[in-house]
Design a protein around this motif. Sequence first.
Motif, PDB file in Angstrom:
ATOM      1  N   VAL A   4      -5.024  33.878  24.378  1.00  0.00           N
ATOM      2  CA  VAL A   4      -5.899  32.923  23.688  1.00  0.00           C
ATOM      3  C   VAL A   4      -5.113  31.694  23.260  1.00  0.00           C
ATOM      4  CG1 VAL A   4      -7.322  32.576  21.643  1.00  0.00           C
ATOM      5  CG2 VAL A   4      -7.505  34.700  22.935  1.00  0.00           C
ATOM      6  N   ALA A   5      -3.904  31.901  22.727  1.00  0.00           N
ATOM      7  CA  ALA A   5      -3.083  30.775  22.284  1.00  0.00           C
ATOM      8  C   ALA A   5      -2.720  29.859  23.457  1.00  0.00           C
ATOM      9  CB  ALA A   5      -1.814  31.301  21.608  1.00  0.00           C
ATOM     10  N   LEU A   6      -2.322  30.461  24.588  1.00  0.00           N
ATOM     11  CA  LEU A   6      -1.990  29.654  25.760  1.00  0.00           C
ATOM     12  C   LEU A   6      -3.200  28.889  26.280  1.00  0.00           C
ATOM     13  CD1 LEU A   6       0.342  32.074  27.766  1.00  0.00           C
ATOM     14  CD2 LEU A   6       0.978  29.856  26.816  1.00  0.00           C
ATOM     15  N   LEU A   7      -4.357  29.526  26.273  1.00  0.00           N
ATOM     16  CA  LEU A   7      -5.575  28.859  26.734  1.00  0.00           C
ATOM     17  C   LEU A   7      -5.871  27.626  25.895  1.00  0.00           C
ATOM     18  CD1 LEU A   7      -8.100  28.808  28.532  1.00  0.00           C
ATOM     19  CD2 LEU A   7      -9.213  30.301  26.852  1.00  0.00           C
ATOM     20  N   GLN A   8      -5.745  27.745  24.584  1.00  0.00           N
ATOM     21  CA  GLN A   8      -6.017  26.613  23.703  1.00  0.00           C
ATOM     22  C   GLN A   8      -4.995  25.501  23.890  1.00  0.00           C
ATOM     23  OE1 GLN A   8      -8.721  26.262  21.824  1.00  0.00           O
ATOM     24  NE2 GLN A   8      -9.471  28.244  22.526  1.00  0.00           N
ATOM     25  N   VAL A   9      -3.715  25.873  23.999  1.00  0.00           N
ATOM     26  CA  VAL A   9      -2.663  24.863  24.161  1.00  0.00           C
ATOM     27  C   VAL A   9      -2.811  24.121  25.490  1.00  0.00           C
ATOM     28  CG1 VAL A   9      -0.181  24.540  24.479  1.00  0.00           C
ATOM     29  CG2 VAL A   9      -1.016  26.027  22.658  1.00  0.00           C
ATOM     30  N   LEU A  10      -3.039  24.850  26.565  1.00  0.00           N
ATOM     31  CA  LEU A  10      -3.156  24.213  27.878  1.00  0.00           C
ATOM     32  C   LEU A  10      -4.399  23.337  27.969  1.00  0.00           C
ATOM     33  CD1 LEU A  10      -2.011  27.164  30.182  1.00  0.00           C
ATOM     34  CD2 LEU A  10      -0.695  25.200  29.402  1.00  0.00           C
ATOM     35  N   ARG A  11      -5.456  23.714  27.277  1.00  0.00           N
ATOM     36  CA  ARG A  11      -6.639  22.852  27.247  1.00  0.00           C
ATOM     37  C   ARG A  11      -6.364  21.570  26.479  1.00  0.00           C
ATOM     38  NH1 ARG A  11     -12.077  26.609  26.260  1.00  0.00           N
ATOM     39  NH2 ARG A  11     -12.230  27.376  28.421  1.00  0.00           N
ATOM     40  N   GLU A  12      -5.600  21.687  25.396  1.00  0.00           N
ATOM     41  CA  GLU A  12      -5.293  20.506  24.590  1.00  0.00           C
ATOM     42  C   GLU A  12      -4.446  19.508  25.363  1.00  0.00           C
ATOM     43  OE1 GLU A  12      -6.321  19.511  21.632  1.00  0.00           O
ATOM     44  OE2 GLU A  12      -7.654  21.240  21.460  1.00  0.00           O
ATOM     45  N   VAL A  13      -3.531  20.010  26.186  1.00  0.00           N
ATOM     46  CA  VAL A  13      -2.676  19.095  26.955  1.00  0.00           C
ATOM     47  C   VAL A  13      -3.348  18.650  28.252  1.00  0.00           C
ATOM     48  CG1 VAL A  13      -0.585  20.104  25.993  1.00  0.00           C
ATOM     49  CG2 VAL A  13      -1.477  20.985  28.152  1.00  0.00           C
ATOM     50  N   GLY A  14      -4.534  19.195  28.541  1.00  0.00           N
ATOM     51  CA  GLY A  14      -5.294  18.752  29.695  1.00  0.00           C
ATOM     52  C   GLY A  14      -4.932  19.405  31.010  1.00  0.00           C
ATOM     53  N   LEU A  15      -4.256  20.547  30.977  1.00  0.00           N
ATOM     54  CA  LEU A  15      -3.888  21.240  32.212  1.00  0.00           C
ATOM     55  C   LEU A  15      -5.051  22.118  32.667  1.00  0.00           C
ATOM     56  CD1 LEU A  15      -1.773  21.906  34.338  1.00  0.00           C
ATOM     57  CD2 LEU A  15      -0.928  23.736  32.857  1.00  0.00           C
ATOM     58  N   ARG A  16      -5.663  21.763  33.776  1.00  0.00           N
ATOM     59  CA  ARG A  16      -6.807  22.507  34.295  1.00  0.00           C
ATOM     60  C   ARG A  16      -6.470  23.295  35.552  1.00  0.00           C
ATOM     61  NH1 ARG A  16     -10.245  22.400  30.014  1.00  0.00           N
ATOM     62  NH2 ARG A  16     -10.335  20.285  29.135  1.00  0.00           N
ATOM     63  N   ASP A  17      -5.297  23.077  36.113  1.00  0.00           N
ATOM     64  CA  ASP A  17      -4.913  23.751  37.346  1.00  0.00           C
ATOM     65  C   ASP A  17      -4.613  25.219  37.068  1.00  0.00           C
ATOM     66  OD1 ASP A  17      -4.018  23.729  40.200  1.00  0.00           O
ATOM     67  OD2 ASP A  17      -2.118  24.274  39.263  1.00  0.00           O
ATOM     68  N   VAL A  18      -5.275  26.112  37.792  1.00  0.00           N
ATOM     69  CA  VAL A  18      -5.129  27.544  37.551  1.00  0.00           C
ATOM     70  C   VAL A  18      -3.725  28.018  37.881  1.00  0.00           C
ATOM     71  CG1 VAL A  18      -5.921  29.837  38.257  1.00  0.00           C
ATOM     72  CG2 VAL A  18      -7.579  28.006  37.874  1.00  0.00           C
ATOM     73  N   LEU A  19      -3.189  27.571  39.014  1.00  0.00           N
ATOM     74  CA  LEU A  19      -1.853  28.013  39.417  1.00  0.00           C
ATOM     75  C   LEU A  19      -0.801  27.581  38.403  1.00  0.00           C
ATOM     76  CD1 LEU A  19       0.002  29.347  41.479  1.00  0.00           C
ATOM     77  CD2 LEU A  19       0.112  27.160  42.699  1.00  0.00           C
ATOM     78  N   GLY A  20      -0.858  26.341  37.973  1.00  0.00           N
ATOM     79  CA  GLY A  20       0.104  25.868  36.971  1.00  0.00           C
ATOM     80  C   GLY A  20      -0.026  26.611  35.664  1.00  0.00           C
ATOM     81  N   ALA A  21      -1.259  26.864  35.234  1.00  0.00           N
ATOM     82  CA  ALA A  21      -1.470  27.586  33.981  1.00  0.00           C
ATOM     83  C   ALA A  21      -0.952  29.018  34.071  1.00  0.00           C
ATOM     84  CB  ALA A  21      -2.957  27.591  33.628  1.00  0.00           C
ATOM     85  N   LEU A  22      -1.194  29.674  35.208  1.00  0.00           N
ATOM     86  CA  LEU A  22      -0.710  31.036  35.387  1.00  0.00           C
ATOM     87  C   LEU A  22       0.817  31.090  35.387  1.00  0.00           C
ATOM     88  CD1 LEU A  22      -3.146  32.469  38.081  1.00  0.00           C
ATOM     89  CD2 LEU A  22      -2.862  33.301  35.748  1.00  0.00           C
ATOM     90  N   ILE A  23       1.458  30.129  36.039  1.00  0.00           N
ATOM     91  CA  ILE A  23       2.913  30.122  36.084  1.00  0.00           C
ATOM     92  C   ILE A  23       3.490  29.936  34.683  1.00  0.00           C
ATOM     93  CG2 ILE A  23       4.916  28.795  36.874  1.00  0.00           C
ATOM     94  CD1 ILE A  23       3.418  28.324  39.496  1.00  0.00           C
ATOM     95  N   ILE A  24       2.927  29.011  33.927  1.00  0.00           N
ATOM     96  CA  ILE A  24       3.403  28.806  32.554  1.00  0.00           C
ATOM     97  C   ILE A  24       3.185  30.058  31.715  1.00  0.00           C
ATOM     98  CG2 ILE A  24       2.990  27.500  30.437  1.00  0.00           C
ATOM     99  CD1 ILE A  24       2.348  25.085  32.172  1.00  0.00           C
ATOM    100  N   GLY A  25       2.007  30.641  31.818  1.00  0.00           N
ATOM    101  CA  GLY A  25       1.722  31.850  31.052  1.00  0.00           C
ATOM    102  C   GLY A  25       2.631  33.002  31.418  1.00  0.00           C
ATOM    103  N   HIS A  26       2.927  33.155  32.698  1.00  0.00           N
ATOM    104  CA  HIS A  26       3.773  34.262  33.125  1.00  0.00           C
ATOM    105  C   HIS A  26       5.247  34.001  32.826  1.00  0.00           C
ATOM    106  CE1 HIS A  26       0.968  36.830  35.750  1.00  0.00           C
ATOM    107  NE2 HIS A  26       0.225  36.047  34.987  1.00  0.00           N
ATOM    108  N   ILE A  27       5.650  32.733  32.748  1.00  0.00           N
ATOM    109  CA  ILE A  27       7.006  32.449  32.283  1.00  0.00           C
ATOM    110  C   ILE A  27       7.172  32.904  30.839  1.00  0.00           C
ATOM    111  CG2 ILE A  27       8.597  30.572  31.667  1.00  0.00           C
ATOM    112  CD1 ILE A  27       7.677  29.086  34.136  1.00  0.00           C
ATOM    113  N   VAL A  28       6.139  32.699  30.045  1.00  0.00           N
ATOM    114  CA  VAL A  28       6.195  33.115  28.640  1.00  0.00           C
ATOM    115  C   VAL A  28       6.401  34.627  28.519  1.00  0.00           C
ATOM    116  CG1 VAL A  28       4.848  33.285  26.500  1.00  0.00           C
ATOM    117  CG2 VAL A  28       4.836  31.167  27.824  1.00  0.00           C
ATOM    118  N   ILE A  29       5.762  35.407  29.387  1.00  0.00           N
ATOM    119  CA  ILE A  29       5.864  36.861  29.259  1.00  0.00           C
ATOM    120  C   ILE A  29       7.059  37.440  30.012  1.00  0.00           C
ATOM    121  CG2 ILE A  29       3.397  37.135  28.882  1.00  0.00           C
ATOM    122  CD1 ILE A  29       3.155  37.998  31.803  1.00  0.00           C
ATOM    123  N   THR A  30       7.630  36.679  30.951  1.00  0.00           N
ATOM    124  CA  THR A  30       8.801  37.186  31.676  1.00  0.00           C
ATOM    125  C   THR A  30      10.112  36.712  31.067  1.00  0.00           C
ATOM    126  OG1 THR A  30       8.636  35.322  33.234  1.00  0.00           O
ATOM    127  CG2 THR A  30       7.582  37.385  33.863  1.00  0.00           C
TER     128      THR A  30
END
Length: 265
Positions: A118-144
């Motif tokens: 939820v936190a990542l979804l809100q942050v990425l929306r605020e910065v205007g990132l709509r690309d699914v691949l980019g969002a997934l990579i950022i999210g998975h970097i956070v967990i890896t």
Amino acid sequence: MNSEKLWHFGSNLILLLVAIFMLAPLVVVVMVSFSSSPVFNLPAPEWSLRWYSALLHKDGLGAVLWLSVKVALVSTLAALVLGTLCAIAIAHGRFRGRDALLAFLVSPLMMPGLVIGVALLQVLREVGLRDVLGALIIGHIVITLPYITRTVHASLALFDMRLIEAARTLGLSPARAVLQVMVPSLAPAFLTSGLFAFLASMDNYPISIFLTDARNKTLPIEILRYLEESPDPTIAALSAGLILFAIIVLFLAERMVGMRRLAQF
């Protein structure tokens, strides 16, 4: 039988029971995947490969699998670079709050995945990132990243940084000294943390569900959709393939590094 032998016998028995308890569901999944029955039941009426054949003809599965592998590879490689740099800075840096910084970097392992999603979804929306691949990579970097940082940081305690200085006095540049001296010494840590990070990315659901859309789904999300819409042993065949993949990864790691060295990290 004296008390010491009784204690060892009891400890080994408990260890065996725990191992059976943890591995039994995997064995059941593999057995169901070879059943000819259209429902999940054991014992199987007869053995068959029909569900593996059906898996090859599953619409959209190839794209889903490729997306998951691509995200896992990119996020793991990025986390290896970032996590190694963070671990070196924390282990050998000269600043206050290093322990707090390490705890912060490892904190995603201790937080619920839904909260991070939820936190990542809100942050990425605020910065205007709509690309699914980019969002997934950022999210998975956070967990890896926690797997890489914690493992490399622990291995750096066994590495003597004076070896790099010695290599530089022999004529190597700083970059070549790191590549030829530090990287081979920390290879088991890189391999171990990279394997765990890759598998964690492939298996992640609670964060990915917030960052995907209807056209781009990762493998765990697609498996859940199969369970909801058409629950048949095809899912067991897919799960058996993932189990086989994990076994192959561990086997290659054992051949390349050795299980004893892997266990040290």
